[in-house]
Design a protein around this motif. Structure first.
Motif, short mmCIF file in Angstrom:
data_model
loop_
_atom_site.label_atom_id
_atom_site.label_comp_id
_atom_site.label_asym_id
_atom_site.label_seq_id
_atom_site.Cartn_x
_atom_site.Cartn_y
_atom_site.Cartn_z
N TRP A 1 -4.69 2.22 -1.33
CA TRP A 1 -3.65 3.25 -1.30
C TRP A 1 -2.31 2.57 -0.96
O TRP A 1 -2.23 1.37 -0.75
CB TRP A 1 -3.98 4.34 -0.29
N GLY A 2 -1.25 3.38 -0.90
CA GLY A 2 0.03 2.93 -0.36
C GLY A 2 0.79 1.95 -1.20
O GLY A 2 1.60 1.18 -0.68
N GLY A 3 0.58 1.92 -2.53
CA GLY A 3 1.24 0.94 -3.37
C GLY A 3 2.75 1.05 -3.34
O GLY A 3 3.32 2.14 -3.37
N ARG B 1 -1.84 5.63 -9.18
CA ARG B 1 -1.71 6.73 -8.21
C ARG B 1 -2.92 6.72 -7.29
O ARG B 1 -4.07 6.78 -7.75
CB ARG B 1 -1.58 8.07 -8.93
N THR B 2 -2.66 6.66 -6.00
CA THR B 2 -3.73 6.53 -5.02
C THR B 2 -3.61 7.63 -3.96
O THR B 2 -2.58 8.30 -3.85
CB THR B 2 -3.69 5.16 -4.34
N SER B 3 -4.66 7.76 -3.15
CA SER B 3 -4.69 8.77 -2.08
C SER B 3 -4.81 8.09 -0.73
O SER B 3 -5.53 7.09 -0.60
CB SER B 3 -5.89 9.71 -2.27
N SER C 1 -2.96 17.40 -2.74
CA SER C 1 -1.97 16.34 -2.62
C SER C 1 -2.65 15.05 -2.17
O SER C 1 -3.66 15.08 -1.46
CB SER C 1 -0.90 16.74 -1.60
N ARG C 2 -2.11 13.92 -2.56
CA ARG C 2 -2.75 12.63 -2.28
C ARG C 2 -2.41 12.09 -0.88
O ARG C 2 -2.70 10.93 -0.58
CB ARG C 2 -2.38 11.63 -3.36
N ALA C 3 -1.81 12.92 -0.04
CA ALA C 3 -1.62 12.58 1.37
C ALA C 3 -1.55 13.89 2.15
O ALA C 3 -1.31 14.95 1.57
CB ALA C 3 -0.35 11.76 1.58
N ASN D 1 1.05 10.85 -5.55
CA ASN D 1 0.77 9.53 -5.01
C ASN D 1 0.79 9.54 -3.49
O ASN D 1 1.38 10.42 -2.86
CB ASN D 1 1.80 8.52 -5.52
N SER D 2 0.13 8.54 -2.92
CA SER D 2 0.17 8.36 -1.47
C SER D 2 1.51 7.74 -1.07
O SER D 2 2.19 7.14 -1.91
CB SER D 2 -0.98 7.46 -1.04
N PRO D 3 1.91 7.87 0.20
CA PRO D 3 3.17 7.24 0.63
C PRO D 3 3.14 5.74 0.37
O PRO D 3 2.12 5.08 0.63
CB PRO D 3 3.20 7.54 2.13
N PRO D 4 4.23 5.17 -0.14
CA PRO D 4 4.27 3.74 -0.46
C PRO D 4 4.44 2.89 0.80
O PRO D 4 5.48 2.26 1.03
CB PRO D 4 5.47 3.63 -1.40
#
Length: 358
Positions: free
Chosen positions: A223-225, A164-166, A50-52, A76-79
């Motif tokens: 991250w966090g977009g 999509r970021t981590s 998972s990315r977070a 995705n990481s949390p926005p």
């Protein structure tokens, strides 16, 4: 305070060491709370890719950043960007923003590894020097870059909304190839990241840091977009009247009126409101670094400073109930204790639930 949720990142130790650690650990109050609590939620085994991390996903759901059912969390990481902008007085910002954090990436035998960003100890003056050094590279390609604080910068990239970021904690200590951004803008980001890395390679600042025994700042982590306008639902979604000791980006999620600092349980017990959240992140750094001897010491310190007084408050009914939300690298355990559950005298205190879920 009627009910208290206690979030403990890396309260669940590494699986292969868990039984040995729980046998060595002297935390009688935590052992009592664990043994005589009830599983109010089923234990969760999360995707290890998972990315977070589990505690990041959990806190995002509590404040309405992600859907309550947790769907698509892996992708995705949390926005967090919108909440950070709002918390720093930038409520009128528009567009899609990403969190950028100065980072140290080191070379392992056959791959690159992201060091825990919390260990950088980057001060304000040095961070601003690096920001000014990198800023022209962003301006050349039409990207807006703004400075928030020493550890946090923000970049607007509306056309990268699907990237999509981590989170840096999810990638910390691991091969970054698995955690690099994917989707719209991924190649453009890698090019920009490489240019920043080359720019900082010649910075005298990094030589100064290394002479003082600190790691050089040689990269940026994205991250966090999220859309800057997407903060309106947060305050309405959360059920917490008070949130204590939130650190890092989770601090930005709680409404300013509810954010509080507490050095001792009495501050929490004296607070008004039906429901509160306490974050105890003392184990996070040790868990990310796999320093389980340090982890053991800190669990015992938490027991004396927090769990023992809160256990007593529960017995005396100064607190109606408390929940322990313990997480690991890819697991989450949610337990609830009440004054009545503590009366189950036939259940012996034990830390066994930490090993059972690890």
């Amino acid at each position: 305070m009627n009910h208290l949720d206690i979030l403990i990142p890396f309260g669940l130790p590494q699986a292969e060491l868990a039984r040995d650690l729980t046998r060595q650990c002297k935390a009688p109050a935590l052992a009592m709370l664990l043994a005589r609590s009830k599983n109010t939620h089923p234990p969760q085994n999360l995707d290890p890719f998972s990315r977070a991390l589990p505690h990041e996903h959990w806190i995002s759901r509590q404040f309405g950043l992600t859907a309550a059912d947790g769907k698509d969390e892996r992708s995705n990481s949390p926005p967090a960007s919108a909440a950070i902008l709002q918390a720093h007085g930038r409520q009128t910002m528009e567009g899609h923003w990403f969190v950028l954090q100065p980072a140290h990436i080191h070379v392992a035998r056959d791959h690159l590894v992201l060091t825990d960003i919390g260990q950088l100890e980057l001060d304000e003056a040095h961070s601003r020097r690096l920001f000014q050094s990198a800023l022209p590279l962003f301006e050349e390609i039409g990207r807006t870059l703004i400075y928030i604080d020493a550890a946090t910068w923000m970049m607007r990239a509306d056309d990268w909304a699907g990237l999509r970021t981590s989170s840096p904690q999810a990638a910390s200590g691991r091969n970054i190839d698995i955690w690099m951004p994917e989707g719209p803008g991924e190649l453009a980001w890698r090019k920009l990241q490489n240019e920043v890395q080359m720019q900082w390679f010649s910075e005298s600042l990094n030589e100064e840091r290394e002479m003082r025994g600190r790691k050089p700042v040689n990269s940026l982590w994205i991250w966090g977009g999220g859309n800057a306008a997407n903060t309106s639902a947060m305050s309405a979604t959360t059920t917490y009247q008070a949130a204590f000791n939130l650190s890092g980006w989770p601090q930005a999620l709680a409404p300013a009126a509810s954010r509080q600092s507490a050095s001792a349980p009495e501050t929490i017990l004296a607070a008004t409101g039906e429901r509160g959240l306490l974050m105890l992140d003392d184990l996070l750094e040790a868990g990310l670094a796999n320093e389980w001897g340090v982890w053991l010491q800190r669990v015992e310190a938490l027991d004396a400073a927090w769990f023992a007084p809160l256990l007593q408050a529960l017995r005396e009914k100064r607190l109606d109930s408390l929940s322990l939300i313990l997480t690991g690298q890819d697991k989450l355990l949610h337990l609830t204790a009440t004054a009545s559950s503590l009366r189950r005298f036939w259940v012996k205190p034990s830390l066994g639930k930490l090993a059972a879920q690890a």
